[in-house]
Design a protein around this motif. Structure first.
Motif, PDB file in Angstrom:
ATOM      1  N   ASP A 183     -28.432 -18.313 -25.849  1.00 42.17           N
ATOM      2  CA  ASP A 183     -29.570 -17.660 -26.506  1.00 42.17           C
ATOM      3  C   ASP A 183     -29.242 -16.256 -27.005  1.00 42.17           C
ATOM      4  O   ASP A 183     -30.052 -15.652 -27.706  1.00 42.17           O
ATOM      5  CB  ASP A 183     -30.764 -17.593 -25.545  1.00 42.17           C
ATOM      6  CG  ASP A 183     -31.239 -18.984 -25.141  1.00 42.17           C
ATOM      7  OD1 ASP A 183     -31.152 -19.899 -25.989  1.00 42.17           O
ATOM      8  OD2 ASP A 183     -31.679 -19.147 -23.991  1.00 42.17           O
ATOM      9  N   GLN A 184     -28.095 -15.732 -26.618  1.00 37.94           N
ATOM     10  CA  GLN A 184     -27.717 -14.384 -27.043  1.00 37.94           C
ATOM     11  C   GLN A 184     -27.045 -14.460 -28.412  1.00 37.94           C
ATOM     12  O   GLN A 184     -26.016 -15.124 -28.570  1.00 37.94           O
ATOM     13  CB  GLN A 184     -26.763 -13.762 -26.021  1.00 37.94           C
ATOM     14  CG  GLN A 184     -26.448 -12.323 -26.317  1.00 37.94           C
ATOM     15  CD  GLN A 184     -25.639 -11.692 -25.198  1.00 37.94           C
ATOM     16  OE1 GLN A 184     -25.405 -12.301 -24.159  1.00 37.94           O
ATOM     17  NE2 GLN A 184     -25.198 -10.473 -25.422  1.00 37.94           N
ATOM     18  N   PRO A 185     -27.608 -13.801 -29.429  1.00 32.60           N
ATOM     19  CA  PRO A 185     -27.079 -13.939 -30.794  1.00 32.60           C
ATOM     20  C   PRO A 185     -25.684 -13.348 -30.986  1.00 32.60           C
ATOM     21  O   PRO A 185     -24.872 -13.911 -31.675  1.00 32.60           O
ATOM     22  CB  PRO A 185     -28.105 -13.206 -31.662  1.00 32.60           C
ATOM     23  CG  PRO A 185     -28.796 -12.267 -30.733  1.00 32.60           C
ATOM     24  CD  PRO A 185     -28.743 -12.901 -29.362  1.00 32.60           C
ATOM     25  N   GLN A 186     -25.396 -12.226 -30.366  1.00 32.47           N
ATOM     26  CA  GLN A 186     -24.097 -11.578 -30.533  1.00 32.47           C
ATOM     27  C   GLN A 186     -23.291 -11.688 -29.247  1.00 32.47           C
ATOM     28  O   GLN A 186     -23.810 -11.410 -28.163  1.00 32.47           O
ATOM     29  CB  GLN A 186     -24.281 -10.096 -30.892  1.00 32.47           C
ATOM     30  CG  GLN A 186     -24.890  -9.858 -32.252  1.00 32.47           C
ATOM     31  CD  GLN A 186     -23.974 -10.328 -33.376  1.00 32.47           C
ATOM     32  OE1 GLN A 186     -22.762 -10.225 -33.290  1.00 32.47           O
ATOM     33  NE2 GLN A 186     -24.576 -10.853 -34.431  1.00 32.47           N
TER      34      GLN A 186
ATOM     35  N   THR B 191     -18.786 -12.889 -39.382  1.00 35.54           N
ATOM     36  CA  THR B 191     -19.610 -13.610 -38.430  1.00 35.54           C
ATOM     37  C   THR B 191     -19.275 -15.078 -38.555  1.00 35.54           C
ATOM     38  O   THR B 191     -18.742 -15.526 -39.561  1.00 35.54           O
ATOM     39  CB  THR B 191     -21.095 -13.392 -38.717  1.00 35.54           C
ATOM     40  OG1 THR B 191     -21.371 -13.807 -40.046  1.00 35.54           O
ATOM     41  CG2 THR B 191     -21.482 -11.941 -38.536  1.00 35.54           C
ATOM     42  N   ARG B 192     -19.590 -15.867 -37.530  1.00 32.81           N
ATOM     43  CA  ARG B 192     -19.286 -17.289 -37.548  1.00 32.81           C
ATOM     44  C   ARG B 192     -19.971 -17.940 -38.751  1.00 32.81           C
ATOM     45  O   ARG B 192     -21.145 -17.782 -38.977  1.00 32.81           O
ATOM     46  CB  ARG B 192     -19.780 -17.949 -36.262  1.00 32.81           C
ATOM     47  CG  ARG B 192     -19.459 -19.432 -36.226  1.00 32.81           C
ATOM     48  CD  ARG B 192     -20.153 -20.099 -35.082  1.00 32.81           C
ATOM     49  NE  ARG B 192     -19.432 -19.835 -33.847  1.00 32.81           N
ATOM     50  CZ  ARG B 192     -19.703 -20.444 -32.718  1.00 32.81           C
ATOM     51  NH1 ARG B 192     -20.665 -21.319 -32.640  1.00 32.81           N
ATOM     52  NH2 ARG B 192     -19.028 -20.183 -31.641  1.00 32.81           N
TER      53      ARG B 192
END
Length: 197
Positions: free
Chosen positions: A42-45, A189-190
């Motif tokens: 759930d952590q975006p980074q 970013t991915r």
């Protein structure tokens, strides 16, 4: 006895909020540990291990290892780096969509598999979940095209490529790790095509 101190180390690292990725003990008395932040989908980074994190874990483990009576000459705590090993099912879940280098326990021949090289153990591709529970796939990457100035650089472009997929289970894997993908044009970013500003 060795297994007991390793469990104590893993519990200590987890109690400090980190994940123990690897433990390596050399014949010369070097004890090398690799730590990371636990994965939170759930952590975006992603969070990265810092020198302060390594120092904090080192201080705590020096005390724990002394209490456990573990004989070692030097303790080194570090981060996994860009070629992080994948060992647990959770590691594979965490890095779905990333480029992975995979070494199988037994070689796979070309017969029926659609793979170019017979008796091949090492593969490089994008990690994906398989269709069945516990199954994984590697979308194999084509060989790198020659750089300008190299032999074959001016050949006609290849025909449309078909994606080759290697199916496997974790029991078949000898070693897996993230494949270093270095991009000097900026951090991406991915899934992004543009460097971050």
């Amino acid at each position: 006895m060795a297994n007991q101190w390793q469990q104590t180390v893993a519990q200590t690292v987890a109690g400090m909020g980190y994940e123990l990725v690897d433990v390596e003990r050399s014949a010369g008395g070097m004890l090398r540990l690799t730590i990371d932040w636990p994965w939170d989908p759930d952590q975006p980074q992603p969070r990265f291990i810092t020198v302060d994190d390594c120092e904090r874990v080192t201080r705590q483990l020096q005390y724990v290892l002394e209490v456990e009576g573990v004989d070692y000459r030097r303790l080194e705590v570090g981060s996994p780096g860009i070629d992080r090993p994948l060992r647990t099912p959770r590691d594979y879940e965490r890095f779905v969509g990333e480029v992975v280098e995979l070494t199988l326990r037994a070689p796979i021949g070309s017969a029926g598999a659609g793979l170019a090289a017979p008796a091949r153990r090492k593969f490089r591709g994008v990690l994906q979940r398989g269709q069945a529970p516990g199954a994984w796939q590697l979308e194999l990457l084509p060989p790198e095209s020659p750089r300008p100035g190299k032999v074959g650089a001016r050949k006609a472009p290849p025909a449309a490529e078909t994606v080759q997929v290697l199916g496997f289970t974790l029991d078949e894997v000898r070693e897996a790790r993230l494949a270093p993908v270095v991009d000097f044009s900026g951090r991406r970013t991915r899934g992004s095509a543009q460097p971050q500003q």
